[in-house]
Design a protein around this motif. Structure first.
Motif, mmCIF file in Angstrom:
data_model
loop_
_atom_site.group_PDB
_atom_site.id
_atom_site.type_symbol
_atom_site.label_atom_id
_atom_site.label_comp_id
_atom_site.label_asym_id
_atom_site.label_seq_id
_atom_site.Cartn_x
_atom_site.Cartn_y
_atom_site.Cartn_z
ATOM 1 N N UNK A 172 99.296 -27.239 -24.588
ATOM 2 C CA UNK A 172 100.801 -26.745 -24.536
ATOM 3 C C UNK A 172 101.111 -26.368 -25.722
ATOM 4 N N UNK B 9 90.052 -20.578 -22.021
ATOM 5 C CA UNK B 9 89.649 -21.679 -21.132
ATOM 6 C C UNK B 9 90.193 -22.952 -21.393
ATOM 7 N N UNK C 74 93.958 -23.109 -20.079
ATOM 8 C CA UNK C 74 93.766 -22.962 -18.744
ATOM 9 C C UNK C 74 93.400 -24.492 -18.312
ATOM 10 N N UNK C 75 92.482 -24.977 -18.448
ATOM 11 C CA UNK C 75 91.868 -26.401 -18.239
ATOM 12 C C UNK C 75 92.872 -27.437 -18.339
ATOM 13 N N UNK C 76 93.212 -27.531 -19.681
ATOM 14 C CA UNK C 76 94.061 -28.946 -20.095
ATOM 15 C C UNK C 76 95.474 -28.714 -19.430
ATOM 16 N N UNK C 77 95.993 -27.311 -19.018
ATOM 17 C CA UNK C 77 97.314 -27.385 -18.641
ATOM 18 C C UNK C 77 96.929 -27.112 -17.118
ATOM 19 N N UNK C 78 95.998 -27.089 -16.475
ATOM 20 C CA UNK C 78 95.822 -26.956 -15.072
ATOM 21 C C UNK C 78 95.347 -28.044 -14.259
ATOM 22 N N UNK C 79 95.039 -29.254 -15.013
ATOM 23 C CA UNK C 79 94.350 -30.521 -14.555
ATOM 24 C C UNK C 79 95.477 -31.505 -14.712
ATOM 25 N N UNK C 80 96.018 -32.438 -13.805
ATOM 26 C CA UNK C 80 97.007 -33.536 -14.245
ATOM 27 C C UNK C 80 96.274 -34.372 -15.072
ATOM 28 N N UNK D 182 91.329 -40.350 -16.540
ATOM 29 C CA UNK D 182 90.351 -41.094 -15.649
ATOM 30 C C UNK D 182 89.294 -40.456 -15.913
ATOM 31 N N UNK D 183 89.018 -39.212 -16.304
ATOM 32 C CA UNK D 183 87.746 -38.575 -16.504
ATOM 33 C C UNK D 183 87.287 -39.162 -18.147
ATOM 34 N N UNK E 85 96.815 -37.279 -15.514
ATOM 35 C CA UNK E 85 96.358 -38.680 -15.110
ATOM 36 C C UNK E 85 94.629 -38.510 -14.870
ATOM 37 N N UNK E 86 94.375 -37.110 -14.363
ATOM 38 C CA UNK E 86 92.938 -36.930 -14.040
ATOM 39 C C UNK E 86 92.212 -36.877 -15.424
#
Lengths: 219, 223
Positions: free
Chosen positions: A101, A56, A59-65, A71-72, A67-68
């Motif tokens: 990564x 999880x 997948x999440x930290x490689x799947x979200x830009x 911002x979060x 920059x986003x």
């Protein structure tokens, strides 16, 4: 006219800011390395929960830009009552991102470690943590050094994004100077050159480390 | 902390427009980037070093500097050269130039992976240099480098978020501005993350399928 004087005048300030770039990116790689190691170990463990969490996370930290993610962390952490300086939040986010990564990079290294070595260590009586820190991690790092160095240069580049959430580093300072002097080309080219040099130094240091390790194995 | 998803449904039109623009820029940037990458690799490998050296410098610079700085140079520094680009054109060009550098390295590795004996054989048969590239090298190497190309393409889709900084109205920019006008940061930004995440997962899964399909004949010949 291309203004070389402006470059010479602003270079000391830009170099000072680049120290922050180096500090932020290297510390996030260092923290990310710890996170990545743990997540990698969890991903390869027998525990189903550990594998699930690791999958999880990666997948999440490689799947979200990135920059986003930044911002979060910048806008949403205060909403849940976490009030930390924006630089701390930014470095934390960079670390979480690079950790994902690094976990994937180390996976290859961990899988390359001969099974007998770990078994032998267990027979000798080393604890699980000792096996991880004394045997598996050093070997995995040695196997994957080129990728880890590459990831470090990627993080130096990625650290430019933390300027967007108001952290002062090279890109942010370049923006400030560019908007106050109305000469963006000179300033951004200089900033780019500084990033280029930083990454060049890191790449050279990586090559040096690689050649040293190779000597050791040859002996 | 209140959570009000209606903010997203109220603004679905803008969000949809942002998504479409993100995908358009991604596809255009990737397509142009692939063309640049292939051209750079071919020139570097098959022409003289006076052409190859500047291109090597281009690749090193694009890979050694942040994408954000590259965008700033193109968008804010462009007018210095008389290039008054709209944010969207500057962003797409930036994405293409950035991707092109990485793609060129992938193509280069691909060209080098085709056994030289085949090229010699083709040359003996009197096939022209460009025809060898088109009919002998490209078909074989594409299978080998497909995973790397797909990987880079997926990476580029994430980089499109950075274009919001030079005021391109893509998904990140649209959702962020909805967030800052309504102060509904949690709803908007978490939604944004989920959209990218889902998109990336879908694209990655599609890439894996494509690799399997294209790589099928290789498995067959091996077994």
């Amino acid at each position: 006219m291309f203004d070389f004087n402006l470059i010479i005048k602003s270079l000391p300030m830009l170099l000072q800011a680049s120290v922050w770039t180096v500090i932020y990116s290297l510390s996030s790689v260092a923290i990310g390395f710890c996170i990545g190691t743990l997540m990698c170990a969890a991903g390869l463990s027998a525990s189903r929960l550990g594998r699930g969490v690791a999958a999880f996370y990666v997948s999440f930290f490689r799947g979200v830009p990135l920059l986003v993610q930044l911002l979060i962390s910048y806008y949403c952490l205060p909403l849940i009552g976490v009030n930390v300086p924006s630089s701390v939040a930014a470095v934390g986010t960079l670390a979480l991102c690079t950790g994902a990564y690094i976990a994937e990079i180390l996976r290859g290294g961990f899988l390359g470690i001969p099974h007998g070595l770990v078994e032998a260590a267990r027979m000798v009586g080393l604890s699980r943590a000792q096996i991880l820190t004394r045997i598996e991690v050093p070997l995995a790092v040695r196997f994957t050094l080129p990728s880890l160095v590459n990831e470090t240069t990627m993080m130096v580049k990625a650290s430019s994004l933390i300027s967007v959430v108001g952290v002062l580093e090279l890109t942010r300072l370049a923006q400030n100077i560019a908007t106050s002097t109305f000469q963006p080309l000179e300033i951004y080219l200089t900033a780019g050159a500084i990033y280029f040099v930083i990454n060049g130094v890191i790449t050279l240091a990586g090559r040096f480390a690689e050649s040293r390790f190779r000597l050791e194995t040859a002996r | 902390m209140s959570f009000n998803p209606a903010i997203l449904t109220d603004n679905w039109r803008e969000i949809l427009d942002g998504m479409v623009l993100t995908i358009l820029i991604w596809v255009a940037g990737t397509a142009i980037g692939l063309a640049i990458g292939l051209a750079v690799a071919v020139i570097q490998l098959f022409t003289n070093r006076w052409l190859a050296a500047p291109l090597a410098f281009y690749v090193a610079v694009m890979r050694g500097t942040p994408f954000l700085i590259q965008l700033f140079v193109i968008y804010y520094g462009g007018p210095f050269f008389g290039l008054d680009l709209t944010p969207m054109v500057a962003g797409t060009a930036g994405l293409a130039l950035y991707g092109g550098a990485y793609f060129s390295e992938i193509f280069r590795a691909g060209f080098l992976s085709v056994p030289p004996g085949q090229i010699e054989a083709a040359r003996m048969m009197g096939i022209g240099r460009l025809d060898i590239v088109r009919h002998v090298q490209l078909p074989q190497m594409l299978v080998i480098i497909l995973p790397a190309l797909a990987n880079m393409t997926v990476l580029l889709s994430k980089e499109t978020a950075v274009l919001s900084v030079i005021t391109v109205n893509e998904l990140t920019s649209v959702v962020q501005s909805i967030g800052s006008t309504t102060f509904a940061f949690a709803e908007t930004l978490l939604f944004l993350a989920l959209v990218y995440w889902a998109f990336l997962e879908i694209v990655t899964a599609a890439a894996r399928r494509l690799e399997k399909r294209v790589g099928r004949f290789m498995l067959r010949t091996q077994s």
